[in-house]
Motif scaffolding. Structure first.
Motif, PDB file in Angstrom:
ATOM      1  N   SER A 124       8.764  65.669  73.707  1.00  0.00           N
ATOM      2  CA  SER A 124       9.042  67.024  73.214  1.00  0.00           C
ATOM      3  C   SER A 124       9.853  67.853  74.210  1.00  0.00           C
ATOM      4  O   SER A 124      10.548  68.793  73.811  1.00  0.00           O
ATOM      5  N   TYR A 125       9.780  67.524  75.508  1.00  0.00           N
ATOM      6  CA  TYR A 125      10.523  68.293  76.513  1.00  0.00           C
ATOM      7  C   TYR A 125      11.905  67.718  76.798  1.00  0.00           C
ATOM      8  O   TYR A 125      12.725  68.362  77.470  1.00  0.00           O
ATOM      9  N   MET A 126      12.185  66.516  76.310  1.00  0.00           N
ATOM     10  CA  MET A 126      13.487  65.887  76.587  1.00  0.00           C
ATOM     11  C   MET A 126      14.675  66.768  76.181  1.00  0.00           C
ATOM     12  O   MET A 126      15.633  66.911  76.956  1.00  0.00           O
ATOM     13  N   PRO A 127      14.660  67.366  74.971  1.00  0.00           N
ATOM     14  CA  PRO A 127      15.823  68.196  74.597  1.00  0.00           C
ATOM     15  C   PRO A 127      16.040  69.380  75.533  1.00  0.00           C
ATOM     16  O   PRO A 127      17.195  69.775  75.775  1.00  0.00           O
ATOM     17  N   LEU A 128      14.959  69.960  76.053  1.00  0.00           N
ATOM     18  CA  LEU A 128      15.107  71.108  76.944  1.00  0.00           C
ATOM     19  C   LEU A 128      15.801  70.718  78.239  1.00  0.00           C
ATOM     20  O   LEU A 128      16.615  71.485  78.786  1.00  0.00           O
ATOM     21  N   VAL A 129      15.480  69.535  78.754  1.00  0.00           N
ATOM     22  CA  VAL A 129      16.141  69.071  79.974  1.00  0.00           C
ATOM     23  C   VAL A 129      17.643  68.915  79.722  1.00  0.00           C
ATOM     24  O   VAL A 129      18.471  69.368  80.524  1.00  0.00           O
ATOM     25  N   LEU A 130      17.989  68.298  78.604  1.00  0.00           N
ATOM     26  CA  LEU A 130      19.409  68.141  78.271  1.00  0.00           C
ATOM     27  C   LEU A 130      20.084  69.496  78.096  1.00  0.00           C
ATOM     28  O   LEU A 130      21.236  69.680  78.519  1.00  0.00           O
ATOM     29  N   VAL A 150      12.600  74.216  85.096  1.00  0.00           N
ATOM     30  CA  VAL A 150      11.357  74.440  84.362  1.00  0.00           C
ATOM     31  C   VAL A 150      11.077  73.282  83.400  1.00  0.00           C
ATOM     32  O   VAL A 150       9.954  72.779  83.319  1.00  0.00           O
ATOM     33  N   SER A 151      12.105  72.854  82.670  1.00  0.00           N
ATOM     34  CA  SER A 151      11.897  71.776  81.703  1.00  0.00           C
ATOM     35  C   SER A 151      11.586  70.457  82.399  1.00  0.00           C
ATOM     36  O   SER A 151      10.767  69.670  81.913  1.00  0.00           O
ATOM     37  N   MET A 152      12.203  70.196  83.549  1.00  0.00           N
ATOM     38  CA  MET A 152      11.875  68.985  84.303  1.00  0.00           C
ATOM     39  C   MET A 152      10.441  69.048  84.831  1.00  0.00           C
ATOM     40  O   MET A 152       9.731  68.037  84.844  1.00  0.00           O
ATOM     41  N   ALA A 153      10.019  70.234  85.248  1.00  0.00           N
ATOM     42  CA  ALA A 153       8.638  70.387  85.708  1.00  0.00           C
ATOM     43  C   ALA A 153       7.661  70.069  84.583  1.00  0.00           C
ATOM     44  O   ALA A 153       6.652  69.374  84.785  1.00  0.00           O
ATOM     45  N   MET A 154       7.951  70.545  83.382  1.00  0.00           N
ATOM     46  CA  MET A 154       7.061  70.280  82.243  1.00  0.00           C
ATOM     47  C   MET A 154       7.167  68.819  81.788  1.00  0.00           C
ATOM     48  O   MET A 154       6.169  68.210  81.398  1.00  0.00           O
ATOM     49  N   ALA A 373       5.920  47.564  76.634  1.00  0.00           N
ATOM     50  CA  ALA A 373       6.222  47.966  75.259  1.00  0.00           C
ATOM     51  C   ALA A 373       7.651  48.495  75.167  1.00  0.00           C
ATOM     52  O   ALA A 373       7.889  49.678  74.940  1.00  0.00           O
ATOM     53  N   VAL A 374       8.616  47.582  75.327  1.00  0.00           N
ATOM     54  CA  VAL A 374      10.024  48.002  75.357  1.00  0.00           C
ATOM     55  C   VAL A 374      10.485  48.569  74.022  1.00  0.00           C
ATOM     56  O   VAL A 374      11.536  49.229  73.958  1.00  0.00           O
ATOM     57  N   SER A 375       9.722  48.341  72.960  1.00  0.00           N
ATOM     58  CA  SER A 375      10.078  48.953  71.675  1.00  0.00           C
ATOM     59  C   SER A 375      10.099  50.474  71.776  1.00  0.00           C
ATOM     60  O   SER A 375      10.717  51.149  70.955  1.00  0.00           O
ATOM     61  N   MET A 376       9.454  51.014  72.811  1.00  0.00           N
ATOM     62  CA  MET A 376       9.412  52.460  72.999  1.00  0.00           C
ATOM     63  C   MET A 376      10.767  53.051  73.375  1.00  0.00           C
ATOM     64  O   MET A 376      10.954  54.268  73.308  1.00  0.00           O
ATOM     65  N   THR A 377      11.719  52.195  73.730  1.00  0.00           N
ATOM     66  CA  THR A 377      13.044  52.725  74.066  1.00  0.00           C
ATOM     67  C   THR A 377      13.743  53.332  72.856  1.00  0.00           C
ATOM     68  O   THR A 377      14.798  53.962  73.009  1.00  0.00           O
ATOM     69  N   VAL A 378      13.177  53.169  71.673  1.00  0.00           N
ATOM     70  CA  VAL A 378      13.761  53.861  70.508  1.00  0.00           C
ATOM     71  C   VAL A 378      13.671  55.367  70.685  1.00  0.00           C
ATOM     72  O   VAL A 378      14.309  56.124  69.934  1.00  0.00           O
ATOM     73  N   ALA A 379      12.913  55.834  71.664  1.00  0.00           N
ATOM     74  CA  ALA A 379      12.908  57.270  71.975  1.00  0.00           C
ATOM     75  C   ALA A 379      14.317  57.754  72.290  1.00  0.00           C
ATOM     76  O   ALA A 379      14.648  58.923  72.055  1.00  0.00           O
ATOM     77  N   ILE A 380      15.163  56.864  72.805  1.00  0.00           N
ATOM     78  CA  ILE A 380      16.547  57.245  73.147  1.00  0.00           C
ATOM     79  C   ILE A 380      17.359  57.538  71.892  1.00  0.00           C
ATOM     80  O   ILE A 380      17.911  58.643  71.753  1.00  0.00           O
ATOM     81  N   PRO A 381      17.475  56.589  70.937  1.00  0.00           N
ATOM     82  CA  PRO A 381      18.222  56.933  69.716  1.00  0.00           C
ATOM     83  C   PRO A 381      17.551  58.013  68.878  1.00  0.00           C
ATOM     84  O   PRO A 381      18.245  58.763  68.170  1.00  0.00           O
ATOM     85  N   PHE A 382      16.216  58.143  68.961  1.00  0.00           N
ATOM     86  CA  PHE A 382      15.556  59.177  68.182  1.00  0.00           C
ATOM     87  C   PHE A 382      15.878  60.577  68.691  1.00  0.00           C
ATOM     88  O   PHE A 382      15.681  61.559  67.978  1.00  0.00           O
ATOM     89  N   LEU A 383      16.392  60.678  69.903  1.00  0.00           N
ATOM     90  CA  LEU A 383      16.908  61.950  70.403  1.00  0.00           C
ATOM     91  C   LEU A 383      18.412  62.062  70.172  1.00  0.00           C
ATOM     92  O   LEU A 383      18.911  63.098  69.706  1.00  0.00           O
ATOM     93  N   CYS A 384      19.131  60.989  70.458  1.00  0.00           N
ATOM     94  CA  CYS A 384      20.595  61.066  70.449  1.00  0.00           C
ATOM     95  C   CYS A 384      21.207  61.041  69.055  1.00  0.00           C
ATOM     96  O   CYS A 384      22.201  61.733  68.801  1.00  0.00           O
ATOM     97  N   MET A 385      20.636  60.252  68.154  1.00  0.00           N
ATOM     98  CA  MET A 385      21.230  60.147  66.819  1.00  0.00           C
ATOM     99  C   MET A 385      21.127  61.456  66.029  1.00  0.00           C
ATOM    100  O   MET A 385      22.134  61.914  65.471  1.00  0.00           O
TER     101      MET A 385
END
Length: 778
Positions: A124-130, A150-154, A373-385
């Protein structure tokens, strides 16, 4: 309002794991930095420790409007993605739709249902860092620095470093594109300045969490994520075993669930309608209504490559369409960055199904082998797409319609056409799953299940086609001028909700919410109550799946537990001794005996009770348990970990001990007997009283951990020896003595002070930024 909460397995297991820590905090107001609740002992800060210097928790609570979990994470995710889209100058109505898409995809909600709350928080905090990084590159230095820090701290405080690592990969790919852009435009000095500012911001965010990072890093070297010590474990040279890390790998076609939720049949087992063709087929075979109902409640519909799945990672058919749209309409480096990151994340999720690349990453890319659990890397496209998709919508809004109408129709045609193609191809697909072999010679039943999978596939593909056409029509008529922009964009948000909610409710619905979930799960059984009558300090072995459950830890100090980062040496002990001894214990019980005197490893761990059920008669007291501490007469010196673990299986731990003399100095091999008992126990402080006529070697049924434990004999510090592969030992001089162990890790105490200072700086920075912005507006 109905006083119901989610029935989340990981949350319940976590509550069991940290109960003794919570009880100690409530009773004393202090933090238990060590726990005996799991795996015979481990640092508590890997489970549940409050850091007084972690002031960022107040920022987290404010950002989520003090909502309870998991609603707070869902709201934060939506808000963060909304802010990120605003930073990309996207229309607020489009940003609202984007926030909904990011917070309601099934990857997010299935994680909520499973109880992976800290993973969800980190996402949930990934977009704030970007957003902070983008603002800084736009020379909004104060705002960008503040938001990034602040977002990196969270983000870091969420304590899910795997997701944070994936965020780092996204940022690294972004950095490569920005560097290339800086070289082309000859703006390297400005690029360097921005990187310097961002480095300081990240450093401040790290400082606000340095205690957590320090303790995790320190412990990591001694955990299963650290270097293996046994020569038999050749794959683990500083991380997880490859097979363990890649156990959950997506199949090559698994990302198609982004578009069609039931592409691979949904969850491992799905509930099917009593009116389905499958149910009708069972009726024709003579099955009764009770049998049919039982079967259709858990049909093995999944036919993908993963060993188990709670549900598909459905990004949304509309999002896939918008992603293709963004690829046509976004012209800057942003498009290539987000496409590259999305593809990279998908390739990583394939794991050992694309071993040529992923084994290289695992073996050589820094830190990558620390995560499973490398399937968790779908977190990357779930943010970027979705990010590229909604930027694409904004570019569509701004574009000249006559010039770009064909581009729009191409994007729509590609996505909708893919759905039509899948429907056609489905009639020649076999829908075979690995689970089918378990049904033996029941070919007719296998055929019914495969037909059900095919039906689910086609229905969901048609469904996705409909939502693609619906969203495309909204945008088309908006550009044609037949629907007002605001109405069209709110309609797009509404269609997104209509798409997500029904799919989400397949896996997160009313059935997942129960009254008093924790109370029901942890209600003391007759067996628990009988064991609790014993007020001494001991451990309990639950013979039912002991190393994958923490309910036992709620009431007792457990031999087993539930944690993703056990100590490496304890895992070695499990694999080389405990598993076989547990099997032996079960055979002894089956024979009607309760003589466990030959279970030398379980006995040295002070396994006083064996539990094989919840009834009072389903526990057995082990009279051979060696207690909290004892003196041994002989020591076998060895020179390697391999010898340690091997010799441990040969000695009688009541009278002998094994020590690696290459690492620990010991005066002799023969010692006198004596008496020693535990006088007082707290998690961070253990007091023993001993008496021996000559010099002796005392073995303590406590796990050896070199970072933080100190030992004192009559107030004088002495060296702690590691014995029997995992335990502590002390050489005790002749006479009567008071022995004390204290756990005071510098990583916690020093780290907490740094966290205080960094957190205060963060808060001052936020206040200063707000004041500056107000003055600038005036």
């Amino acid at each position: 309002m109905e006083n119901k909460t989610l029935n989340q397995n990981d949350i319940l297991q976590g509550a069991g794991a940290n109960q003794d820590i919570v009880e100690y905090r409530e009773a004393t107001g202090e933090e238990a930095l060590w726990t005996n609740g799991m795996f015979s002992g481990m640092p508590a800060y890997l489970i549940n420790v409050h850091w007084s210097g972690e002031l960022t928790r107040y920022i987290r609570q404010a950002a989520s409007l003090w909502l309870p979990t998991p609603a707070s994470q869902t709201f934060t995710a939506m808000l963060a993605f909304y802010i990120l889209l605003l930073v990309f100058r996207v229309n607020p109505y489009v940003a609202i739709a984007g926030g909904i898409a990011f917070g309601l995809n099934t990857f997010f909600l299935i994680s909520v249902e499973a109880g992976h709350i800290w993973k969800v928080a980190a996402i949930s905090y990934m977009p704030l860092v970007l957003a902070g990084i983008i603002l800084t590159f736009r020379k909004k230095y104060l705002l960008g620095f503040t938001l990034t820090a602040v977002s990196m701290a969270m983000e870091i405080s969420s304590n899910h470093y795997q997701i944070t690592y994936y965020l780092l990969l996204i940022v690294m790919i972004f950095g490569v594109f920005k560097l290339v852009d800086a070289v082309k435009n000859k703006t390297l000095p400005g690029f360097g300045k921005t990187i310097g500012i961002l480095f300081l911001a990240v450093l401040l965010g790290i400082g606000a969490n340095i205690g957590k990072i320090w303790t995790a890093y320190e412990y990591g070297k001694y955990s299963i994520r650290g270097k293996a010590e046994l020569s038999s474990n050749t794959e683990s040279s500083g991380g997880l075993d490859r097979d363990y890390a890649f156990a959950w790998s997506n199949g090559i076609w698994e990302p198609m669930t982004f578009l069609v939720p039931n592409f691979y049949g949904g969850a491992t087992q799905e509930k099917i309608s009593m009116n389905s063709d499958l149910a009708e087929g069972l009726r024709k075979k003579g099955a009764g209504s009770g049998q049919i109902k039982s079967f259709v409640n858990s049909v093995p519909t999944y036919w993908g490559d993963q060993p188990f799945t709670s549900g598909p990672y459905y990004m949304g058919a509309i999002i896939v369409f918008l992603f293709i749209l963004g690829a046509f309409f976004v012209k800057s480096y942003v498009k290539w960055w987000l496409i590259a990151a999305s593809v990279f994340g998908i390739i990583l999720s394939w794991g050992d199904n694309f071993s040529a690349f992923n084994y290289f990453m695992f073996d050589y890319f820094p830190g990558y082998n620390k995560f499973r659990a490398v399937s968790m890397t779908v977190a990357i496209p779930f943010l970027c797409m979705p990010l590229l998709g909604f930027i694409g919508v904004q570019k569509l809004i701004e574009s000249e319609w006559k010039e770009n109408k064909k581009q729009f129709l191409k994007a729509l045609g590609i996505t909708a056409g893919l759905c039509l193609l899948l429907i056609g191809v489905s009639f020649v697909m076999r829908f075979r799953g690995a689970v089918d072999a378990q049904l033996g010679d029941q070919a007719w039943l296998v055929d019914l299940i495969r037909d059900q999978r095919a039906s689910m596939f086609r229905i969901d593909t048609i469904r996705s086609f409909f939502f693609i056409i619906a969203s495309g029509a909204i945008l088309f008529y908006m550009k044609q001028g037949k629907i007002k922009k605001e109405i069209a964009l709110l309609s797009l948000a509404g269609v997104l909700v209509a798409d997500y909610i029904p799919v989400a409710k397949r896996y997160l619905n009313e059935e997942n919410f129960k009254r008093d979930v924790k109370g029901a799960f942890f209600a003391p059984t007759e067996a628990d109550q009988q064991i609790l009558a014993d007020k001494t300090h001991y451990r309990v072995l639950n013979l039912n799946n002991p190393f994958n459950e923490a309910r036992t830890s709620y009431y007792h100090s457990s031999i087993g537990g539930y944690h993703g980062a056990k100590m490496r040496r304890y895992q070695d002990l499990i694999e080389n001794h405990l598993q076989s001894e547990i099997g032996t214990a079960i055979e002894i019980l089956r024979s009607g005996s309760t003589d466990f005197s030959e279970l030398n490893v379980l006995n040295m761990l002070n396994t006083k009770y064996l539990k094989f059920g919840d009834q009072a008669g389903q526990i057995v007291r082990n009279e051979a348990a060696l207690g909290n501490a004892w003196f041994v007469k002989k020591v076998k010196k060895v020179s390697s970990p391999d010898e340690e673990i091997s010799v441990l299986g040969e000695i009688n731990t009541k009278n002998e001990a094994v020590i690696n003399s290459e690492r620990f100095n010991i005066s002799g091999t023969n010692f006198s007997d004596g008496t020693i008992e535990l006088a007082n126990y707290t998690p961070n402080d253990l007091l023993y009283k001993s008496s021996n006529s000559n010099a002796g070697l005392a073995i303590f049924s406590e796990i050896f951990y070199p970072k933080g434990w100190k030992a004192y004999i009559d107030g004088n510090e002495v060296d702690i020896l590691q014995t029997n592969y995992v335990l502590r030992a002390l050489e005790i001089p002749a006479g009567d003595h008071e022995i004390r162990f204290e756990f005071k890790p510098a990583a916690y105490y020093t780290g907490n002070k740094i966290m205080w200072g960094s957190s205060i700086l963060l808060i001052l920075l936020i206040i200063g930024s707000i004041v500056y912005s107000i003055k600038k507006q005036i």
